[in-house]
Design a protein around this motif. Structure first.
Motif, mmCIF file in Angstrom:
data_model
loop_
_atom_site.group_PDB
_atom_site.id
_atom_site.type_symbol
_atom_site.label_atom_id
_atom_site.label_comp_id
_atom_site.label_asym_id
_atom_site.label_seq_id
_atom_site.Cartn_x
_atom_site.Cartn_y
_atom_site.Cartn_z
ATOM 1 N N TRP A 1 82.371 49.790 45.035
ATOM 2 C CA TRP A 1 80.894 49.399 45.285
ATOM 3 C C TRP A 1 80.678 47.859 44.925
ATOM 4 O O TRP A 1 79.771 47.658 45.570
ATOM 5 C CB TRP A 1 80.047 50.405 44.542
ATOM 6 N N SER B 1 78.011 43.387 46.268
ATOM 7 C CA SER B 1 78.066 44.520 46.602
ATOM 8 C C SER B 1 78.921 44.661 47.819
ATOM 9 O O SER B 1 79.102 43.949 48.697
ATOM 10 C CB SER B 1 76.771 45.329 47.292
ATOM 11 N N ALA C 1 79.856 47.193 50.992
ATOM 12 C CA ALA C 1 79.207 48.301 51.758
ATOM 13 C C ALA C 1 80.339 48.920 52.888
ATOM 14 O O ALA C 1 81.406 48.136 53.108
ATOM 15 C CB ALA C 1 78.286 47.911 52.796
#
Length: 250
Positions: free
Chosen positions: A56, A73, A75
């Motif tokens: 993540w 992050s 995705a």
């Protein structure tokens, strides 16, 4: 009369505890960043020379940027994300959901065993369902763990975009602590599933059990004679007209 099966489910109670702990570790594995440890050199930003790559986020320590710990992050829709990380994101979330369901069904199964049950067919099905869910959860978490560990051992790189400030390819990679925690949780989950599937009454046919209304749960078949049966036998003796020897004449 009901059957008391509490003495038959002690190992399954232990399996429920192990499965609950494994579920907690599975969720912790999904949230940890240390899936891969990237060793980098000649980076003006990463002063620790180590970057942590999870499923993540990707993080590193720096004394140059405004924040000491910098994370970006990851995705599932990002173009640079490799297949093994995308699969890990999906399967680890499913493993957390199925692990919760396995613990709920396992708790119901143990409750049925520790209290009075009259339907052995239903308790068998609940134990089988709990064991299957535990095994399925373990397999779901094992696949991304093994896949990512293989990528680390083969030093497979990830083409991070420039805003991540992580140079590619790395000098070397090491397996992170998250994969070790995940492997422990997977083993515990599989053990819990096997314990539920090995429940002694699961593989017995329904007709092999004696009828519940003719069996004493502690001492075997009921041998009590009702008052109606005793009075019926006494009336048969009287009706047969047995003479008392004291009234017989010589």
């Amino acid at each position: 009369m009901m059957n008391y099966l509490a003495h038959t489910a002690h190992w399954q109670f232990l399996g429920l505890i192990v499965g609950f702990l494994a579920w907690i570790l599975t969720m912790a594995t999904a949230g940890l960043n240390e899936w891969r440890l990237w060793q980098v050199e000649d980076s003006p930003v990463i002063t620790s020379e180590v970057a942590w790559v999870g499923i993540w986020r990707a993080c590193f320590y720096s004394h140059v940027l405004s924040k000491t710990e910098n994370c970006r992050s990851i995705a599932i829709s990002d173009n640079f994300v490799p297949v093994e990380i995308s699969v890990a994101q999906v399967l680890m979330m499913l493993a957390s959901i199925f692990g919760l369901a396995a613990n709920i069904v396992g708790a119901v199964a143990v409750r049925l065993a520790y209290f009075s049950v009259d339907d052995r067919k239903r308790i068998r099905l609940v134990f089988v369902l709990a064991g299957a869910l535990f095994l399925l959860t373990g397999i779901m978490s094992l696949v991304p763990l093994a896949w990512n560990m293989s990528s680390v051992l083969n030093n497979t790189t990830i083409d991070f975009p420039p805003e991540f400030n992580i140079p590619t390819p790395p000098v070397s990679q090491r397996v992170g602590s998250a994969i070790g925690v995940g492997l422990c949780s997977t083993i515990m989950m599989l053990i819990s599933g096997l314990l539920f599937l090995c429940y002694r009454y699961v593989w017995r046919a329904v007709h092999s059990a004696a009828p519940t209304h003719t069996r004493d749960p502690l001492h075997g078949p009921n041998t009590m004679t009702t008052l109606g049966q005793r009075s019926h036998g006494l009336s048969n003796e009287i009706s047969q007209g047995t003479d008392n020897p004291a009234f017989k004449s010589d």
